[in-house]
Design a protein around this motif. Structure first.
Motif, PDB file in Angstrom:
ATOM      1  N   GLU A  11      10.571  -1.442   6.151  1.00  0.00           N
ATOM      2  CA  GLU A  11       9.296  -0.784   5.367  1.00  0.00           C
ATOM      3  C   GLU A  11       9.490  -0.816   3.978  1.00  0.00           C
ATOM      4  O   GLU A  11      10.441  -0.291   3.543  1.00  0.00           O
ATOM      5  N   PHE A  12       8.407  -0.865   3.301  1.00  0.00           N
ATOM      6  CA  PHE A  12       8.345  -0.939   1.736  1.00  0.00           C
ATOM      7  C   PHE A  12       6.993  -0.094   1.366  1.00  0.00           C
ATOM      8  O   PHE A  12       5.955  -0.586   1.758  1.00  0.00           O
ATOM      9  N   VAL A  13       7.196   0.904   0.628  1.00  0.00           N
ATOM     10  CA  VAL A  13       6.066   1.773   0.023  1.00  0.00           C
ATOM     11  C   VAL A  13       5.952   1.174  -1.361  1.00  0.00           C
ATOM     12  O   VAL A  13       6.871   1.309  -2.123  1.00  0.00           O
ATOM     13  N   ASN A  14       4.726   0.944  -1.759  1.00  0.00           N
ATOM     14  CA  ASN A  14       4.465   0.639  -3.236  1.00  0.00           C
ATOM     15  C   ASN A  14       4.946   1.688  -4.268  1.00  0.00           C
ATOM     16  O   ASN A  14       4.720   2.813  -3.991  1.00  0.00           O
ATOM     17  N   PRO A  15       5.901   1.097  -5.123  1.00  0.00           N
ATOM     18  CA  PRO A  15       6.441   2.347  -5.914  1.00  0.00           C
ATOM     19  C   PRO A  15       5.735   2.700  -7.098  1.00  0.00           C
ATOM     20  O   PRO A  15       6.010   3.724  -7.922  1.00  0.00           O
ATOM     21  N   VAL A  16       4.452   2.070  -7.337  1.00  0.00           N
ATOM     22  CA  VAL A  16       3.664   2.277  -8.448  1.00  0.00           C
ATOM     23  C   VAL A  16       3.138   3.669  -8.029  1.00  0.00           C
ATOM     24  O   VAL A  16       2.226   3.747  -6.935  1.00  0.00           O
ATOM     25  N   ARG A  17       2.861   4.517  -9.165  1.00  0.00           N
ATOM     26  CA  ARG A  17       2.095   5.834  -8.936  1.00  0.00           C
ATOM     27  C   ARG A  17       1.111   6.067 -10.278  1.00  0.00           C
ATOM     28  O   ARG A  17       1.453   5.498 -11.319  1.00  0.00           O
ATOM     29  N   ALA A  18       0.343   6.887 -10.253  1.00  0.00           N
ATOM     30  CA  ALA A  18      -0.532   7.197 -11.245  1.00  0.00           C
ATOM     31  C   ALA A  18      -1.328   8.752 -11.018  1.00  0.00           C
ATOM     32  O   ALA A  18      -0.997   9.205  -9.776  1.00  0.00           O
ATOM     33  N   GLY A  19      -1.955   9.370 -11.960  1.00  0.00           N
ATOM     34  CA  GLY A  19      -2.149  10.627 -11.916  1.00  0.00           C
ATOM     35  C   GLY A  19      -1.201  11.608 -12.632  1.00  0.00           C
ATOM     36  O   GLY A  19       0.007  11.252 -12.888  1.00  0.00           O
ATOM     37  N   ASP A  20      -1.755  12.780 -12.937  1.00  0.00           N
ATOM     38  CA  ASP A  20      -0.786  13.898 -13.455  1.00  0.00           C
ATOM     39  C   ASP A  20       0.111  14.261 -12.792  1.00  0.00           C
ATOM     40  O   ASP A  20       1.189  14.821 -13.285  1.00  0.00           O
ATOM     41  N   GLN A  21       0.233  14.014 -11.240  1.00  0.00           N
ATOM     42  CA  GLN A  21       1.306  14.261 -10.493  1.00  0.00           C
ATOM     43  C   GLN A  21       1.696  13.150  -9.756  1.00  0.00           C
ATOM     44  O   GLN A  21       2.428  13.351  -8.638  1.00  0.00           O
ATOM     45  N   ASP A  22       1.299  11.861  -9.956  1.00  0.00           N
ATOM     46  CA  ASP A  22       1.782  10.795  -9.441  1.00  0.00           C
ATOM     47  C   ASP A  22       1.195  10.981  -8.020  1.00  0.00           C
ATOM     48  O   ASP A  22       1.881  10.165  -6.896  1.00  0.00           O
ATOM     49  N   GLN A  23       0.119  11.483  -7.985  1.00  0.00           N
ATOM     50  CA  GLN A  23      -0.537  11.420  -6.610  1.00  0.00           C
ATOM     51  C   GLN A  23      -1.482  10.172  -6.010  1.00  0.00           C
ATOM     52  O   GLN A  23      -1.905  10.333  -5.001  1.00  0.00           O
ATOM     53  N   TYR A  24      -1.652   9.117  -6.967  1.00  0.00           N
ATOM     54  CA  TYR A  24      -2.293   8.040  -6.668  1.00  0.00           C
ATOM     55  C   TYR A  24      -1.425   6.850  -6.381  1.00  0.00           C
ATOM     56  O   TYR A  24      -0.291   6.609  -7.106  1.00  0.00           O
ATOM     57  N   ILE A  25      -1.581   6.012  -5.476  1.00  0.00           N
ATOM     58  CA  ILE A  25      -0.646   4.892  -5.133  1.00  0.00           C
ATOM     59  C   ILE A  25      -1.832   3.588  -4.936  1.00  0.00           C
ATOM     60  O   ILE A  25      -3.158   3.973  -4.303  1.00  0.00           O
ATOM     61  N   PRO A  26      -1.624   2.562  -5.567  1.00  0.00           N
ATOM     62  CA  PRO A  26      -2.308   1.371  -5.450  1.00  0.00           C
ATOM     63  C   PRO A  26      -2.571   0.712  -4.169  1.00  0.00           C
ATOM     64  O   PRO A  26      -1.433   0.804  -3.569  1.00  0.00           O
ATOM     65  N   VAL A  27      -3.822   0.285  -3.735  1.00  0.00           N
ATOM     66  CA  VAL A  27      -3.637  -0.446  -2.461  1.00  0.00           C
ATOM     67  C   VAL A  27      -2.742  -1.571  -2.535  1.00  0.00           C
ATOM     68  O   VAL A  27      -2.327  -2.369  -3.673  1.00  0.00           O
ATOM     69  N   VAL A  28      -2.025  -2.288  -1.583  1.00  0.00           N
ATOM     70  CA  VAL A  28      -1.299  -3.578  -1.149  1.00  0.00           C
ATOM     71  C   VAL A  28      -2.088  -4.515  -0.477  1.00  0.00           C
ATOM     72  O   VAL A  28      -2.833  -4.123   0.188  1.00  0.00           O
ATOM     73  N   SER A  29      -1.852  -5.912  -0.655  1.00  0.00           N
ATOM     74  CA  SER A  29      -2.500  -6.832  -0.100  1.00  0.00           C
ATOM     75  C   SER A  29      -1.596  -8.033   0.055  1.00  0.00           C
ATOM     76  O   SER A  29      -0.650  -8.165  -0.560  1.00  0.00           O
ATOM     77  N   ALA A  30      -1.884  -8.916   0.969  1.00  0.00           N
ATOM     78  CA  ALA A  30      -1.449 -10.107   1.194  1.00  0.00           C
ATOM     79  C   ALA A  30       0.142 -10.434   1.147  1.00  0.00           C
ATOM     80  O   ALA A  30       0.868 -11.241   0.510  1.00  0.00           O
ATOM     81  N   ALA A  31       0.807  -9.565   2.176  1.00  0.00           N
ATOM     82  CA  ALA A  31       2.219  -9.916   2.281  1.00  0.00           C
ATOM     83  C   ALA A  31       2.659 -11.205   2.942  1.00  0.00           C
ATOM     84  O   ALA A  31       2.056 -11.712   3.788  1.00  0.00           O
ATOM     85  N   GLN A  32       3.669 -11.916   2.371  1.00  0.00           N
ATOM     86  CA  GLN A  32       4.193 -13.038   2.724  1.00  0.00           C
ATOM     87  C   GLN A  32       5.735 -12.938   2.693  1.00  0.00           C
ATOM     88  O   GLN A  32       6.369 -12.922   1.682  1.00  0.00           O
ATOM     89  N   ARG A  33       6.277 -13.399   4.096  1.00  0.00           N
ATOM     90  CA  ARG A  33       7.636 -13.449   3.966  1.00  0.00           C
ATOM     91  C   ARG A  33       7.885 -14.887   4.052  1.00  0.00           C
ATOM     92  O   ARG A  33       7.645 -15.443   4.610  1.00  0.00           O
ATOM     93  N   LEU A  34       9.048 -15.073   3.303  1.00  0.00           N
ATOM     94  CA  LEU A  34       9.620 -16.210   3.110  1.00  0.00           C
ATOM     95  C   LEU A  34      11.350 -16.155   3.212  1.00  0.00           C
ATOM     96  O   LEU A  34      11.616 -15.087   2.904  1.00  0.00           O
TER      97      LEU A  34
END
Length: 446
Positions: free
Chosen positions: A404-427
């Motif tokens: 499992e991998f959770v997007n490490p990017v956050r935003a907001g005054d309390q890091d309360q927002y996370i950007p959506v992720v898309s298009a995973a590809q395993r190689l």
């Protein structure tokens, strides 16, 4: 002016107002000329107003969501069971793609803001700001080249173009059309993609169709140059097939975007032989039509729709044929459980039977109303993209999450927002050329 003249003028004025009102009502109710002109102007004004009133990117766009948990990066990794390799994904905070190892370390990043490629949207309007644009789908090639689709927030058409970049994020070619959602690569290296355009084409059999409406196109591009090889209308494919009633019966909320095609998978000969509805015909494309709720096959050259299926899913994305000759599907809204509306299905196309499913549970909620994807890995696990959760995870056949991998990017005054992720590809490393493998080193910045 005499009183009688004033009264006469007043009556004349009221008569003109009444005639104008009746005439306007007639034009609106019958939608005769000049209704289309006023209607188009009204829609354009609404679109501009919507764009100009977007104040908070985090709460008023679909590129960011409230973070559901505090963890970041890899939270689960069972090295004995997970399919070992590298994972490519894109993120809603910008036009970039990261290639990470099984521990979540970034080994390579491609990045190129839209404004560095084009100044206008494909229809010729001013482009949305770069922070309103991201890569919806990306695929890395063995030599490190990357194919990426630009998607804009708060614009219609929202598809903004397709680029092929080298490993240094330099443009090899660009296809400036309203590409959207998904892409695939043929055995010959050509690129299969979706585009959409507004049309005023009349469809008398679809009484509730709203004009102008978005038509989707299935496009094949030369992989070396980005030039169009073929382009077929998917609404035409629907209407000229025995499945036309699925098109005419789309929900009322979708009368301006009746298809909303969101997935492509090109069938090579192996897939065509494996997937019974394809009847051994390579060159067809497996498509997902979100609003008709259908999965279908369309020939990329002739535009003929040869098969379609509507099943027990809702708002679906990303059908992919697997080794068993079934197809997996990201069923966005078909489960209806609190915090677990979403599920992944494996469907037998010959009898519509659900062969297997994953639905999440109280410990691992699974819910993505928009976007999402699932790909079956060589070991039989499912690599799932839970877009709205900002999460990628790998599920074993017994339902255990083994990575499992959770997007490490956050935003907001309390890091309360996370950007959506898309298009995973395993190689795996063996999927990549030696020269590109030599460039893969962990980045010092997250």
């Amino acid at each position: 002016m005499k009183n009688s003249d004033r009264i006469g003028f007043g009556l004349f004025f009221l008569a003109i107002v009444f005639i104008a009102f009746v005439g306007g009502a007639f034009v609106v109710l019958t939608k005769t000329y000049p209704y289309p002109l006023f209607n188009d102007a009204h829609k354009a004004a609404q679109a501009v107003l919507k764009q100009n009133t977007l104040i908070d990117l985090y709460t008023q766009s679909d590129l960011w969501r409230e973070a559901r948990r505090d963890e970041r990066g890899v939270t689960i990794h069972d090295p004995e069971r997970a399919y070992q390799g590298l994972t490519l994904y894109t993120s809603g905070d910008g036009s970039h793609a990261d290639l990470v190892d099984m521990e979540g370390k970034v080994l390579h990043r491609w990045a190129l803001p839209y404004s560095k490629v084009w100044e206008q949207s494909p229809p010729g309007r001013a482009a949305r700001p770069d922070d309103h644009i991201y890569w919806r789908k990306a695929r890395v090639l063995p030599n490190g080249d990357l194919l990426a689709i630009y998607i804009a927030n708060n614009d219609t058409p929202w598809g903004y173009g397709l680029v092929r970049l080298n490993a240094d994020s330099e443009v090899i070619w660009g296809y400036h059309a309203s590409t959207h959602h998904d892409l695939d690569i043929t055995p010959d290296g050509d690129v299969v993609v979706l585009t959409h355009e507004f049309t005023d084409r009349k469809v008398p059999a679809f009484a509730k169709l709203e004009y102008p409406w978005l038509d989707d196109y299935l496009v094949v591009l030369d992989g070396d140059t980005g030039e169009e090889r073929s382009k077929v209308s998917l609404s035409k494919a629907f209407m000229e097939s025995r499945y036309a009633d699925l098109f005419y019966a789309v929900p009322s909320f979708a009368t301006a975007d009746p298809l909303h095609t969101n997935s492509v998978q090109f069938l090579n000969q192996d897939l065509a032989d494996r997937f019974a509805p394809a009847d051994g015909r390579a060159g067809q494309v497996l498509l997902s039509f979100r609003h008709p709720g259908a999965v279908a096959l369309v020939d990329a050259d002739s535009g003929e729709m040869t098969w379609a299926l509507k099943g027990p899913w809702l708002g679906q994305h990303y059908p992919r044929i697997n080794d068993a000759g079934h197809f997996t599907l990201f069923d966005n809204l078909g489960h209806f459980e609190k915090d677990n509306r979403t599920r992944v299905l494996e469907v037998d196309p010959e009898n519509d039977r659900i062969v297997a499913s994953y639905t999440g549970d109280a410990e691992h909620p699974f819910d993505s109303g928009l976007r999402g994807a699932v790909e079956e890995l060589p070991n039989g696990d499912w690599l799932i993209t839970e877009s709205d959760g900002g999460r990628l995870f790998e599920v074993a056949p017994d339902g255990d999450i083994v990575w499992e991998f959770v997007n490490p990017v956050r935003a907001g005054d309390q890091d309360q927002y996370i950007p959506v992720v898309s298009a995973a590809q395993r190689l795996t490393l063996d999927d990549l050329d030696a020269d590109f493998r030599a460039r893969l080193v962990p980045r010092s910045d997250p």
